[in-house]
Motif scaffolding. Structure first.
Motif, short mmCIF file in Angstrom:
data_model
loop_
_atom_site.label_atom_id
_atom_site.label_comp_id
_atom_site.label_asym_id
_atom_site.label_seq_id
_atom_site.Cartn_x
_atom_site.Cartn_y
_atom_site.Cartn_z
N ALA A 50 -7.36 4.37 -1.06
CA ALA A 50 -6.21 4.94 -0.34
C ALA A 50 -5.19 5.52 -1.32
CB ALA A 50 -5.57 3.87 0.54
N GLU A 51 -4.90 4.77 -2.39
CA GLU A 51 -3.92 5.24 -3.36
C GLU A 51 -4.46 6.44 -4.14
OE1 GLU A 51 -3.10 1.58 -1.80
OE2 GLU A 51 -4.78 1.82 -3.20
N GLN A 106 0.95 4.10 -2.90
CA GLN A 106 0.74 5.52 -2.60
C GLN A 106 1.90 6.36 -3.11
OE1 GLN A 106 0.15 5.37 1.64
NE2 GLN A 106 -2.06 5.08 1.48
N ARG A 147 -6.57 8.65 -3.03
CA ARG A 147 -6.53 9.82 -2.14
C ARG A 147 -5.12 10.40 -2.06
NH1 ARG A 147 -10.05 6.75 1.10
NH2 ARG A 147 -8.28 6.02 2.35
N SER A 148 -4.12 9.51 -2.04
CA SER A 148 -2.73 10.01 -1.98
C SER A 148 -2.42 10.88 -3.18
CB SER A 148 -1.76 8.83 -1.91
OG SER A 148 -1.91 8.12 -0.70
N GLN A 167 0.82 -1.21 0.00
CA GLN A 167 0.00 0.00 0.00
C GLN A 167 0.86 1.26 0.00
OE1 GLN A 167 -3.01 0.13 3.01
NE2 GLN A 167 -3.54 2.26 2.61
#
Length: 370
Positions: free
Chosen positions: A269-270, A236, A272-273, A232
């Motif tokens: 999550a990625e 990111q 959002r990064s 993860q």
């Protein structure tokens, strides 16, 4: 030679009707036939049937007298017992019920069937199944001094013949009605052997001994979680690199706004990064970043602070796109996310984001590459 196997019996108008299927040959009227009972099948069924009476007794001891039989099914392989109770049985209650049944099995109490009138049976305290129709003469099945029920089925001669009792499942079947499934006798042995084979296979795969299996499983779980975190973090990092480089090069110019619409790898999550880098490190930037996985869409929208001040909302962009993707979204005006169940309409969702940006800043709706 003709052969016929009986597989069910039912009572109608005072008669016991046996039914089944022909296995070979042909029967003719007037032929003499010999009937034989499959002893192994009969005893396996009897063990499970006697166990239902012991189970009924144990449930009433553990839960209270309200735990009355609501139905049951007995076969040579297993038993199923439905009973009234408003809540699920916890592990401790199930263990207590199981222990009571097995204690009664070890006591080897006699199982006695007695014919008597229905009124005598009721006076003796025999339990009748609610909704069942009984004749004037009934059979009362007594076990020790603790179980007395109306029952016409096949049973063991003593509780010791049940051998062993093991609960396999407890569940709900209706409001206020629970179900216990269990095995007895050789069924318990077969279940134990299958479990031992499964444990042996897992030990071979994990290259460990049975006594170390739990520790080894814990170690591997920790390693997997550490690797997932590393993957993860790497995703990111890659997403952030894209956001600071090639993604900006792909931006569409709508008025003075740079709009980035892209499909990337990874999950929320990625995305959002990458969106965080775009909105925090740049001005006049809006983006909608998406990914697809297992037939689902993940979407993140973001707007730089100066555009939020001018009225553009990432939340509005996300919810509008989610409506097209058959999903929903939420978040803030500067950063929002959504999910959807229709990846085939992703381009339509991007078009809706374009429309919202043009509505705020496009003027003549012209769109150019930055």
């Amino acid at each position: 030679d003709a052969r016929f196997r009986f597989d069910s019996v039912r009572r109608e108008k005072g008669f016991f009707l046996h039914s089944g299927r022909g296995e070979q040959g042909r029967f003719e009227a007037g032929q003499q036939v010999a009937c034989r009972v499959d002893r192994d099948f009969r005893m396996a069924t009897a063990r499970n049937h006697t166990a239902t009476h012991l189970l009924h007794h144990a449930l009433r001891r553990v839960l209270g007298q309200h735990a009355k039989q609501s139905g049951s099914h007995v076969s040579a392989e297993r038993l199923r017992f439905d009973f009234s109770n408003p809540t699920e049985l916890g592990p401790d209650q199930l263990r207590e019920v199981e222990d009571i049944v097995n204690a009664k099995i070890l006591e080897n109490d006699p199982v006695i069937g007695t014919q008597m009138s229905l009124s005598e049976a009721r006076e003796a305290g025999a339990i009748a199944l609610f909704g069942e129709t009984y004749g004037d003469i009934v059979r009362v099945l007594s076990i020790g001094d603790y179980s007395r029920e109306l029952c016409g089925g096949t049973h063991c001669e003593s509780t010791g013949q049940v051998g062993l009792f093991r609960i396999t499942h407890e569940s709900s079947v209706a409001g206020g009605v629970r179900r216990i499934e269990a095995v007895t006798g050789l069924g318990v042995l077969e279940r134990l052997r299958r479990r031992e084979e499964q444990i042996g296979h897992v030990c071979r795969v994990l290259r460990t001994q049975e006594q170390d299996l739990e520790r080894r499983a814990g170690e591997l779980l920790g390693e997997i979680r550490a690797l997932e975190r590393e993957v993860q973090q790497e995703r990111q990092r890659v997403a952030q690199q894209l956001a600071s480089g090639s993604l900006l090069d792909q931006a569409e110019q709508i008025g003075d706004v740079r709009l980035i619409l892209a499909v990337l790898g990874g999950r929320h999550a990625e995305l959002r990064s990458a969106a965080d880098v775009l909105r925090k490190d740049n001005e006049r930037v809006a983006c909608a970043l998406a990914s697809t996985h297992s037939g689902k869409v993940a979407l993140v929208t973001a707007v730089s602070g100066d555009l939020v001040a001018r009225g553009l909302s990432a939340l509005r962009m996300a919810t509008a796109a989610a409506a097209i993707l058959d999903g929903g979204g939420g978040g803030r005006d500067d950063l929002a996310q959504a999910g959807g169940a229709d990846p085939s309409r992703l381009e339509e969702a991007f078009d809706e984001v374009r429309r919202l940006v043009r509505e705020n800043f496009g003027g003549d709706a012209a769109t150019n590459r930055a």
